[in-house]
Design an enzyme around this catalytic site. Structure first.
Site, short mmCIF file in Angstrom:
data_model
loop_
_atom_site.label_atom_id
_atom_site.label_comp_id
_atom_site.label_asym_id
_atom_site.label_seq_id
_atom_site.Cartn_x
_atom_site.Cartn_y
_atom_site.Cartn_z
N GLU A 86 53.67 138.63 9.07
CA GLU A 86 53.90 138.20 10.46
C GLU A 86 52.67 137.46 10.97
OE1 GLU A 86 55.68 141.22 12.97
OE2 GLU A 86 55.00 140.18 14.77
N LYS A 283 56.59 149.87 16.91
CA LYS A 283 56.69 148.86 15.84
C LYS A 283 55.40 148.04 15.82
CE LYS A 283 57.84 144.72 13.97
NZ LYS A 283 57.04 143.51 13.96
N ASP A 299 51.45 153.92 0.62
CA ASP A 299 52.91 153.85 0.71
C ASP A 299 53.31 153.68 2.18
OD1 ASP A 299 55.59 154.51 0.92
OD2 ASP A 299 55.50 156.15 -0.51
N HIS A 396 51.91 134.46 20.08
CA HIS A 396 52.84 134.63 18.97
C HIS A 396 53.27 133.28 18.41
CE1 HIS A 396 55.00 138.03 17.31
NE2 HIS A 396 56.01 137.21 17.07
#
Ligand code: MEV
Length: 442
Positions: A86, A283, A299, A396
């Protein structure tokens, strides 16, 4: 087109696997083969190492590996390695790191480090009899039977901390657990924990069959359903925090320090009471956590599962971060449950993972927990800072601009032109496309 199932796919060579895929799914178009081959490493030994990480490997899947510098964590200045696709995550981390650099940086505390696992079993015996059997016979045997498995871990300062019998018969008929807690020191400990638990299952079976306080029918009712670690580790927690006087909380977007602090705290409170917002909020936290988890060979599915289970521990899904404003002091923190390792797994194998750990000064597992919590907190700080001031799209889309231009096949000169054109504007997808088409048509 109808496809036929394949037998023994894993036994085919890499080339044979690709040929089969081309034939079966890709109209024998050799261009697809080139796509896969261009990601093979020239160094055959390095490629083989990657091939052997997982079954049926036919190529490598690149992710950008970036660096967020200037992280002052418990007085140490670190550059964080981040593997993430991202576009804005590394930039956001870097911005946050810089913001807190001259305000004392990030402080962390390891709250506890206990990992958990269970032997889940069914036994049609009165719970008080099972408890008696556990306390006076089984528990000691479980420790004895796992001595060989735990020897090395005990030498490193870890091992099995405790084993309890849990009566779950109110939730499921005849269901009990052996619930064990572990200290796995610098390893994530999944293999160690699962090996101990599988031995528990065997010992439980032997001891039940020998136990003369159970009838034959009771003994025969035993079913070991499964032995497995829990990825939920609510007692393996690290706290990371930042704080400063409101007067030092200067944001460059033009709003006052007081308004910024107030809006920021409101944004956190909204994520504490509203699961729709909490999901996106967390998130964003995990954008920061996972990127470092991946770069350090850990992981990320485990860390995600754990964080979200913890966020829902009250029965309502809530924010992982918290904020207070008291006596003119702004304080922002995260309590992150996270189980990671710096030995075992990929950590001694993957060259980039080894690089990441060296870059971080070869941290202990506890130090890595701290770094990960900081990365999550920093990422959340950057997101909320944008959200309550300029809005998220400004930063962004600035970072996404090159992706849009690459999709349109822009040249380097064209890209430079657009970066300059959008320097002071919020990038929007349609405006990039309109401007690009105009430029090409001129
Ligand atoms: C995007 O990946 C993450 C954010 O949506 C997080 C947030 O809204 O807090 C920006």
């Amino acid at each position: 087109m109808n496809h036929t199932p394949v037998e023994g796919f894993s036994k085919l060579s890499k080339e044979q696997k690709i040929d089969w895929l081309l034939q079966e799914y890709l109209n024998n178009n050799e261009d697809y083969k080139k796509v896969l081959e261009q990601y093979w490493n020239e160094d055959a030994a390095l490629q083989k190492l990657h091939d052997e990480f997982s079954e049926n490997t036919i190529s490598n899947f690149y992710m950008p590996y970036g660096i967020a510098p200037n992280f002052l964590i418990d007085g140490k200045l670190l550059a964080l390695p981040m593997a993430v696709e991202e576009s804005s995550v590394v930039a956001a981390a870097s911005k946050s790191a810089k913001f807190w650099l001259n305000k004392g940086g990030f402080k962390t505390t390891i709250i506890n480090t206990e990992k958990l696992g269970h032997t889940h079993f069914i036994l049609n015996v009165e719970p008080h009899k099972v408890l008696h059997f556990f306390n006076f016979k089984l528990k000691k045997k479980l420790f004895e039977a796992t001595e060989a498995i735990t020897k090395n871990m005990r030498n490193r300062g870890g091992g099995i901390l405790n084993i309890k019998l849990i009566d779950k018969t109110a939730d499921l008929e005849n269901y009990f657990q052996l619930k064990a807690s572990f200290d796995t020191v610098d390893s994530m400990g999944a293999n160690f924990i699962n090996s101990c638990l599988e031995q528990f299952g065997k010992t439980l079976k032997e001891e039940v069959s020998k136990n003369d306080e159970f009838t034959e029918e009771e003994k025969n009712s035993l079913q070991i359903v499964m032995n497995i670690l829990s990825n939920y580790t609510p007692h393996c927690i690290v706290r990371a925090e930042v704080s400063c006087k409101i007067e030092d909380l200067k944001d460059d977007s033009g709003i006052s320090n007081e308004e910024f602090a107030w809006k920021f705290k409101q944004a956190v409170t909204i994520a504490e009471i509203e699961p729709y917002r909490a999901t996106t909020h967390n998130k964003g936290v995990m954008n920061g956590v996972d990127a470092v988890v991946i770069a350090t060979g850990n992981d990320f599915r485990a860390t995600e599962a754990c964080a979200h289970a913890f966020a829902a521990k009250t029965g309502t899904y809530k924010s992982l971060t918290h904020c207070t404003i008291d006596n003119g002091i702004f304080r922002f923190w995260i309590d992150l449950p996270i189980s990671v390792g710096v030995v075992g797994g990929l950590t001694n194998l993957h060259p980039l993972v080894k690089f990441s750990l060296s870059l971080l000064g070869k941290p202990s597992a506890q130090e890595l927990m701290s770094i990960l919590a900081v990365s999550g907190l920093a990422q959340n700080f950057a997101a909320l800072r944008s959200l309550v001031t300029t809005g998220i799209q400004k930063g962004h889309m600035k970072m996404h601009l090159l992706n849009i231009l690459n999709q349109m096949g822009a040249t380097e000169d064209e890209k430079a032109h657009f970066v300059n054109y959008f320097k002071d504007k919020t990038v929007s997808h349609h405006e990039v496309i309109d401007e690009f088409n105009k430029m090409r048509n001129q």
